[in-house]
Design a protein around this motif. Sequence first.
Motif, PDB file in Angstrom:
ATOM      1  N   TYR A   1      79.293 -23.338  83.132  1.00  0.00           N
ATOM      2  CA  TYR A   1      78.585 -21.468  83.433  1.00  0.00           C
ATOM      3  C   TYR A   1      77.738 -22.435  84.800  1.00  0.00           C
ATOM      4  O   TYR A   1      77.899 -21.164  86.064  1.00  0.00           O
ATOM      5  N   LEU A   2      77.250 -23.348  85.013  1.00  0.00           N
ATOM      6  CA  LEU A   2      76.801 -23.494  86.519  1.00  0.00           C
ATOM      7  C   LEU A   2      77.636 -23.807  87.776  1.00  0.00           C
ATOM      8  O   LEU A   2      77.971 -22.864  88.937  1.00  0.00           O
ATOM      9  N   GLN A   3      79.115 -23.784  87.339  1.00  0.00           N
ATOM     10  CA  GLN A   3      80.127 -23.543  88.157  1.00  0.00           C
ATOM     11  C   GLN A   3      80.511 -22.552  87.938  1.00  0.00           C
ATOM     12  O   GLN A   3      80.721 -22.164  89.225  1.00  0.00           O
ATOM     13  N   ILE A   4      81.115 -21.362  87.180  1.00  0.00           N
ATOM     14  CA  ILE A   4      80.469 -20.312  87.701  1.00  0.00           C
ATOM     15  C   ILE A   4      80.194 -19.239  88.480  1.00  0.00           C
ATOM     16  O   ILE A   4      80.431 -19.009  89.413  1.00  0.00           O
ATOM     17  N   PHE A   5      78.470 -19.917  88.233  1.00  0.00           N
ATOM     18  CA  PHE A   5      77.557 -19.296  88.638  1.00  0.00           C
ATOM     19  C   PHE A   5      77.659 -20.139  90.348  1.00  0.00           C
ATOM     20  O   PHE A   5      77.820 -18.861  91.141  1.00  0.00           O
ATOM     21  N   PHE A   6      78.200 -20.769  90.470  1.00  0.00           N
ATOM     22  CA  PHE A   6      78.585 -21.532  92.040  1.00  0.00           C
ATOM     23  C   PHE A   6      79.627 -21.297  92.641  1.00  0.00           C
ATOM     24  O   PHE A   6      79.160 -20.389  94.098  1.00  0.00           O
ATOM     25  N   TYR A   7      80.651 -20.404  92.249  1.00  0.00           N
ATOM     26  CA  TYR A   7      81.556 -19.973  92.488  1.00  0.00           C
ATOM     27  C   TYR A   7      81.613 -18.529  92.977  1.00  0.00           C
ATOM     28  O   TYR A   7      81.773 -17.486  93.813  1.00  0.00           O
TER      29      TYR A   7
ATOM     30  N   GLN B   1      89.784 -15.501  85.849  1.00  0.00           N
ATOM     31  CA  GLN B   1      88.752 -15.827  85.318  1.00  0.00           C
ATOM     32  C   GLN B   1      87.956 -14.110  84.675  1.00  0.00           C
ATOM     33  O   GLN B   1      87.278 -13.954  84.702  1.00  0.00           O
ATOM     34  N   ASN B   2      89.283 -13.076  85.440  1.00  0.00           N
ATOM     35  CA  ASN B   2      88.932 -11.550  85.470  1.00  0.00           C
ATOM     36  C   ASN B   2      87.811 -11.387  86.732  1.00  0.00           C
ATOM     37  O   ASN B   2      87.500  -9.918  86.334  1.00  0.00           O
ATOM     38  N   ILE B   3      87.487 -11.861  87.511  1.00  0.00           N
ATOM     39  CA  ILE B   3      86.493 -11.199  88.686  1.00  0.00           C
ATOM     40  C   ILE B   3      87.859 -10.536  89.227  1.00  0.00           C
ATOM     41  O   ILE B   3      88.577 -10.931  90.090  1.00  0.00           O
ATOM     42  N   LYS B   4      88.008  -8.906  89.585  1.00  0.00           N
ATOM     43  CA  LYS B   4      88.708  -8.523  90.410  1.00  0.00           C
ATOM     44  C   LYS B   4      88.331  -8.082  91.366  1.00  0.00           C
ATOM     45  O   LYS B   4      88.946  -7.285  92.259  1.00  0.00           O
TER      46      LYS B   4
ATOM     47  N   VAL C   1      79.521 -10.690  81.508  1.00  0.00           N
ATOM     48  CA  VAL C   1      80.499  -9.824  80.154  1.00  0.00           C
ATOM     49  C   VAL C   1      81.639 -10.589  80.709  1.00  0.00           C
ATOM     50  O   VAL C   1      82.743  -9.973  79.521  1.00  0.00           O
ATOM     51  N   THR C   2      82.834  -9.929  82.116  1.00  0.00           N
ATOM     52  CA  THR C   2      84.048 -10.025  82.637  1.00  0.00           C
ATOM     53  C   THR C   2      84.368 -11.253  82.239  1.00  0.00           C
ATOM     54  O   THR C   2      85.352 -12.002  81.658  1.00  0.00           O
ATOM     55  N   ALA C   3      83.668 -12.696  82.609  1.00  0.00           N
ATOM     56  CA  ALA C   3      83.669 -14.007  82.841  1.00  0.00           C
ATOM     57  C   ALA C   3      84.052 -13.827  81.373  1.00  0.00           C
ATOM     58  O   ALA C   3      84.355 -15.551  81.145  1.00  0.00           O
TER      59      ALA C   3
END
Length: 135
Positions: free
Chosen positions: A4-10, A45-48, A71-73
């Motif tokens: 989750y921290l990686q997703i937040f960072f990205y 990760q479905n971020i479009k 939610v999408t991720a």
Amino acid sequence: MVKYLQIFFYIFVFLLFPVSTLAFSDIYPNDPLNTEGSLDYLVQQNIKGYDDGTFRPLQFVNRAEFTKMVVTAKWIDVAEKEYTSCFADTHRTAWYTPYICEAYAQGWVKGFSDNLFHPEENLSLAESLSILSKA
């Protein structure tokens, strides 16, 4: 938690700095701030991005947009459920209502004391960390 921290960072890095991909009309391939493969990871990760084909890396993220990203991720398909307005300012027909109501049902977000979510307000770092720690 590390995931989750990686997703937040990205998410935050790529909302602040352009990256190299031709998938979005406002992303340039020779940008010196490019981090290879990172935008591709978000797309996986479905971020479009936005409907107009842009990513808008320098634009602030509002509460509705961030909630949709989380939610999408998590690969939750909000189209499979029917949502009603979970806050007084999330109208049933608004694009963000299913994402906000799903995140609310999961316990990831909450409204303010006035029973409003304020979906169009810019998200603070504290709010984003709170959502990510619960998701």
